[in-house]
Design a protein around this motif. Structure first.
Motif, PDB file in Angstrom:
ATOM      1  N   MET A  93       0.843  -1.214   0.000  1.00 54.20           N
ATOM      2  CA  MET A  93       0.000   0.000   0.000  1.00 54.20           C
ATOM      3  C   MET A  93       0.873   1.258   0.000  1.00 54.20           C
ATOM      4  N   ALA A  95       0.183   3.849  -1.906  1.00 51.41           N
ATOM      5  CA  ALA A  95      -0.635   5.018  -2.241  1.00 51.41           C
ATOM      6  C   ALA A  95      -0.853   5.910  -1.022  1.00 51.41           C
ATOM      7  N   ASP A  99      -7.276  10.634   4.245  1.00 49.30           N
ATOM      8  CA  ASP A  99      -7.929  10.173   5.472  1.00 49.30           C
ATOM      9  C   ASP A  99      -9.356  10.704   5.572  1.00 49.30           C
TER      10      ASP A  99
HETATM   11  O1  C5P Z   1      -2.307   5.987   9.104  1.00 52.63           O
HETATM   12  P1  C5P Z   1      -1.563   6.401   7.894  1.00 52.63           P
HETATM   13  O2  C5P Z   1      -2.402   7.188   6.916  1.00 52.63           O
HETATM   14  O3  C5P Z   1      -0.245   7.053   8.164  1.00 52.63           O
HETATM   15  O4  C5P Z   1      -1.220   5.022   7.174  1.00 52.63           O
HETATM   16  C1  C5P Z   1      -0.570   4.971   5.955  1.00 52.63           C
HETATM   17  C2  C5P Z   1      -0.753   3.613   5.343  1.00 52.63           C
HETATM   18  O5  C5P Z   1      -2.124   3.217   5.377  1.00 52.63           O
HETATM   19  C3  C5P Z   1      -0.355   3.591   3.889  1.00 52.63           C
HETATM   20  O6  C5P Z   1       0.117   2.315   3.555  1.00 52.63           O
HETATM   21  C4  C5P Z   1      -1.664   3.925   3.197  1.00 52.63           C
HETATM   22  O7  C5P Z   1      -1.671   3.434   1.872  1.00 52.63           O
HETATM   23  C5  C5P Z   1      -2.678   3.216   4.081  1.00 52.63           C
HETATM   24  N1  C5P Z   1      -3.978   3.893   4.174  1.00 52.63           N
HETATM   25  C6  C5P Z   1      -5.132   3.192   3.818  1.00 52.63           C
HETATM   26  N2  C5P Z   1      -6.350   3.807   3.915  1.00 52.63           N
HETATM   27  C7  C5P Z   1      -6.465   5.060   4.380  1.00 52.63           C
HETATM   28  C8  C5P Z   1      -5.306   5.771   4.778  1.00 52.63           C
HETATM   29  C9  C5P Z   1      -4.085   5.156   4.659  1.00 52.63           C
HETATM   30  O8  C5P Z   1      -5.024   2.034   3.395  1.00 52.63           O
HETATM   31  N3  C5P Z   1      -7.670   5.614   4.460  1.00 52.63           N
END
Ligand code: C5P
Length: 232
Positions: A93, A95, A99
């Motif tokens: 992941m 990308a 949030d």
């Molecule tokens: O918590 P944070 O955003 O720092 O986490 C980053 C990781 O979580 C990355 O690998 C990102 O692709 C994934 N992520 C996700 N879904 C979200 C936010 C981040 O899968 N809504």
């Protein structure tokens, strides 16, 4: 037939930044260029893997030889990841997923109005795609067809190296992924550049591994760890 340490493996890689539309002409986005994810996809292909590439918005084109799914918003990326992850061995992941997204989409362009005021934009949380997928996999247990190796990324803007890693370890266990790639980011660091410096944390307790240099060099390091973990 493909040869290499990842021959016979299917790797899903997400890359780029999502865009969350406010109205037909505006969005909330981020500075992710997609370069590190692209480099990881290339390294996985070079290692013999079949690569399913889920792209959000990127500065560069997706590498040749991948199975491509183009997405824009976090919710679209989530759909594409869930589909691509079925039967895959690894999910990376990379990308930058928003949030939050605007609570409402305005079907026509938001106007300035004559009163000199400014609108307030209400946001709602997006689902955590990675955490959600890991939770589903773990609940399914042995019969799950979801990747047994999930790699998360953590972009940290803090500058105290120790604090950043501590934060990384907490995030690794909170998200439940097997590996977490921690990188320090800032306006002039990382984004859009061809270089990176990361620390890879592993849930199996093996020590942190540091990779520095071009994004290709860092990708080779990450794919090397993936190969080693899969072969155990
Ligand atoms: O918590 P944070 O955003 O720092 O986490 C980053 C990781 O979580 C990355 O690998 C990102 O692709 C994934 N992520 C996700 N879904 C979200 C936010 C981040 O899968 N809504």
């Amino acid at each position: 037939r493909a040869r290499g340490p990842l021959a016979g493996r299917t790797v899903v890689v997400t890359a780029g930044g999502t865009r969350e539309p406010l109205d037909p002409v505006r969005f909330l986005g981020n500075r992710s260029s997609g370069k590190q994810g692209i480099a990881i996809a290339r390294a996985a292909l070079a290692a013999g893997a079949k690569v399913r590439f889920v792209a959000a918005h990127m500065d560069d084109p997706a590498p040749e030889g991948v199975e491509l799914a183009a997405t824009s918003t976090a919710l679209e990326l989530r759909e594409a990841v869930n589909a691509a992850a079925e039967g895959a061995d690894v999910l990376v992941m990379a990308a930058a997923v928003a949030d939050f997204r605007p609570a409402e989409y305005a079907a026509s362009k938001i106007k300035k109005g004559d009163d000199g005021g400014a609108p307030t934009i209400e946001l709602v949380r997006n689902p955590d795609i990675l955490a959600e997928l890991v939770a589903r996999r773990n609940a399914e247990g042995q019969r799950s067809r979801l990747p047994r190796l999930v790699v998360g990324f953590a972009a940290e803007t803090g500058d105290a190296a120790a604090g950043v890693l501590e934060h990384g370890h907490a995030k690794l266990s909170r998200k439940g992924c097997e590996l977490l790639v921690v990188n320090q980011v800032g306006e002039k660091l990382v984004f859009g550049t061809d270089r990176n410096s990361v620390t890879v944390l592993s849930a199996d307790g093996s020590g942190p591994r540091r990779f520095e240099g071009t994004k290709d060099r860092v990708a080779a390091g990450i794919v090397g760890i993936i190969g080693a973990q899969l072969s155990r």
